[in-house]
Enzyme design. Structure first.
Site, short mmCIF file in Angstrom:
data_model
loop_
_atom_site.label_atom_id
_atom_site.label_comp_id
_atom_site.label_asym_id
_atom_site.label_seq_id
_atom_site.Cartn_x
_atom_site.Cartn_y
_atom_site.Cartn_z
N HIS A 202 0.95 -1.18 -0.02
CA HIS A 202 0.01 -0.02 -0.18
C HIS A 202 0.82 1.19 -0.07
O HIS A 202 2.07 1.04 0.85
CB HIS A 202 -0.90 0.05 0.99
N SER A 405 -8.22 -15.04 -1.25
CA SER A 405 -8.44 -13.83 -1.52
C SER A 405 -9.89 -13.61 -1.92
O SER A 405 -10.65 -14.56 -2.69
CB SER A 405 -7.34 -13.05 -2.76
#
Length: 484
Positions: A202, A405
């Site tokens: 991120h 995921s």
């Protein structure tokens, strides 16, 4: 907040509310060309690594909000008598609420759980609740929610296997603050440490490196998006004389990839780094709360040599305001903590004042759902994510879904208006949908069916072809003319 979004959509008569003016259209876009293909190690900041060097790539930005902002004006002298100002503001808020409901119906690309009902907490919205300072030590300000905050922190400490007398933490204002704090603790433990993070981490991780003036090594990733531990080993060999501070992703931003924590630790150990020479921060913004409920998923646990874990509260939990949870080892926090006479407390947080309402929302949800409730929601998200990937590939659209995921990655739509409508997150030639508890099969069907219709228009004359996404999601997942 008195009811879930879906309930409000059913109950609200949208036809009775005046439409928003054209200049208040949140779907308006800038007609810029799509960014060129990102290759090799692409970052979140519009940069890519080519032969080890960063190059800038074009990013499509949204419009300037000044073109549609709502002006703040002075009330007229007779407003208290006529009530016109109150009526005008009520009309603006009603139109804004309608806009929110409409945008919520087409929300797919960002990891926010919009299925919540906090009506029971509306009675507390009239109080200015502030948890300034250390959550474990009361300050002189009495309107706080520390008792709820510490209860939430205890719940997460149990989840990550850390005893009450061995942890310290607090409820942050967002996931970025959790990363900023975790990396700051690492830097305080090792002032001369080198920060290592995969290039798909991120952007807040690299923001932390800039803020703290830390030396940072960007590590390459595998096609799945997880950290490449062979490149990590090579980067470690360049700085064997310096301690290592590592950001481990429990779900990357774009591909939802989970870094192999055990392999990261093994790589450190085999490279000569003893446990007293490295600090690991786990960024679990979304999947940090999902993975404990996935069968056979590797554990994120403080029984392993990690230093901190952070998650977002407004993502999988479904808090209506940005917030997060940061947990670290108590032994590390003394390097940050300072007594503050003004507060009659100690403080080791990044922010001073902290939202005292967020702990209430988190406490309420954790109590309502519990471990079993979260497990059911995780299973639902994973099932629906597999359904979406299968629907896309059956339609000839290249798509990828990592094993642990609920983030489905696929070729980027060629129409920015479509992208804005469904609020898709894009990078280079790929976009993604994050399947959250509020995302139903019907909504996924509507999305895919519209995407199929749009593709007929985009590619009808044969001049434009679906993009090759083999470099982003692998040849096995690409369905371009070359790889299908």
């Amino acid at each position: 907040m008195a009811g879930s979004i879906d309930v409000m959509l059913r109950e609200l008569n949208l036809e009775s509310v005046e439409s928003l003016p054209d200049d208040f259209d949140p779907t308006a876009v800038i007609k810029d060309p799509l960014p060129r293909v990102a290759s090799e190690c692409s970052g979140m900041n519009g940069e890519k690594l080519v032969n080890g060097k960063e190059e800038h790539r074009e990013i499509v930005l949204g419009r300037n909000v000044h073109t549609s902002c709502l002006e703040v004006t002075e009330p007229d002298d007779d407003d208290e008598v006529t009530g016109e100002r109150e009526a005008q503001m009520a009309s603006v808020l009603a139109r804004y609420r309608k806009s929110l409901l409409e945008r919520t119906k087409h929300h797919l690309g960002y990891p926010y759980n919009l299925d919540f009902d906090y009506g029971a907490l509306s009675q507390l919205q009239h109080f200015s609740i502030n948890n300034l300072g250390d959550p474990f030590i009361e300050s002189n300000y009495g309107v706080h929610s520390r008792q709820f905050e510490v209860g939430v922190l205890d719940w997460f400490a149990r989840l990550w296997e850390l005893e009450k007398n061995e942890y310290w933490g607090y409820i942050t204002n967002c996931g970025t603050e959790g990363n900023l704090h975790g990396i700051l603790v690492g830097r305080e433990v090792f002032p001369d440490g080198i920060l290592y993070a995969s290039c798909e981490s991120h952007y807040s991780v690299f923001k932390a490196a800039r803020m703290y003036r830390m030396d940072c090594e960007k590590v390459k990733t595998l096609i799945s998006g997880e950290i490449d531990c062979e490149d990590f080993r090579a980067k470690l060999s360049l700085h064997k004389d310096k301690p290592a501070i590592i950001n481990v992703n429990i779900g990357t931003t774009v591909k939802g990839a989970v870094d192999d924590l055990d392999l990261v630790i093994k790589t450190l150990e085999e490279s000569g780094f003893t446990h007293d020479r490295f600090y690991i921060h786990c960024d679990g913004a979304l999947f940090g709360l999902m993975m404990p409920f996935v069968k056979l998923a590797p554990k994120v646990s403080f029984k392993k040599p990690i230093g901190s874990v952070s998650v977002s509260g407004h993502k999988f939990v479904g808090c209506p305001m940005p917030c997060g949870v940061q947990i670290t080892r108590l032994e590390h926090i003394n390097a940050l903590s300072r007594n503050v006479e003004y507060l009659a407390s100690r403080d080791a947080t990044i922010m001073g004042s902290r939202n005292g309402h967020a702990p209430l929302f988190l406490w309420y949800t954790l109590n309502r759902k519990g471990y079993r409730g979260f497990q059911k929601e995780v299973q639902k998200c994973l099932r629906n994510a597999h359904y979406l990937r299968g629907h896309l590939t059956s339609a000839g659209i290249g798509a990828m879904l990592n094993e642990l995921s609920s983030t489905v990655v696929f070729e980027r739509p060629q129409d920015e208006e479509f992208t804005r409508k469904w609020q898709l997150a894009c990078q280079g030639n790929i976009a993604h949908v994050v399947v959250m508890p509020n995302i139903t099969i019907d909504k996924l069907d509507d999305f895919v069916n519209e995407l199929i219709e749009k593709r007929v228009v985009w590619y009808k004359d044969g001049k434009r072809k679906p993009p090759c996404v083999a470099s982003e999601i692998g040849k096995a997942n690409c369905l371009c003319e070359l790889h299908k």
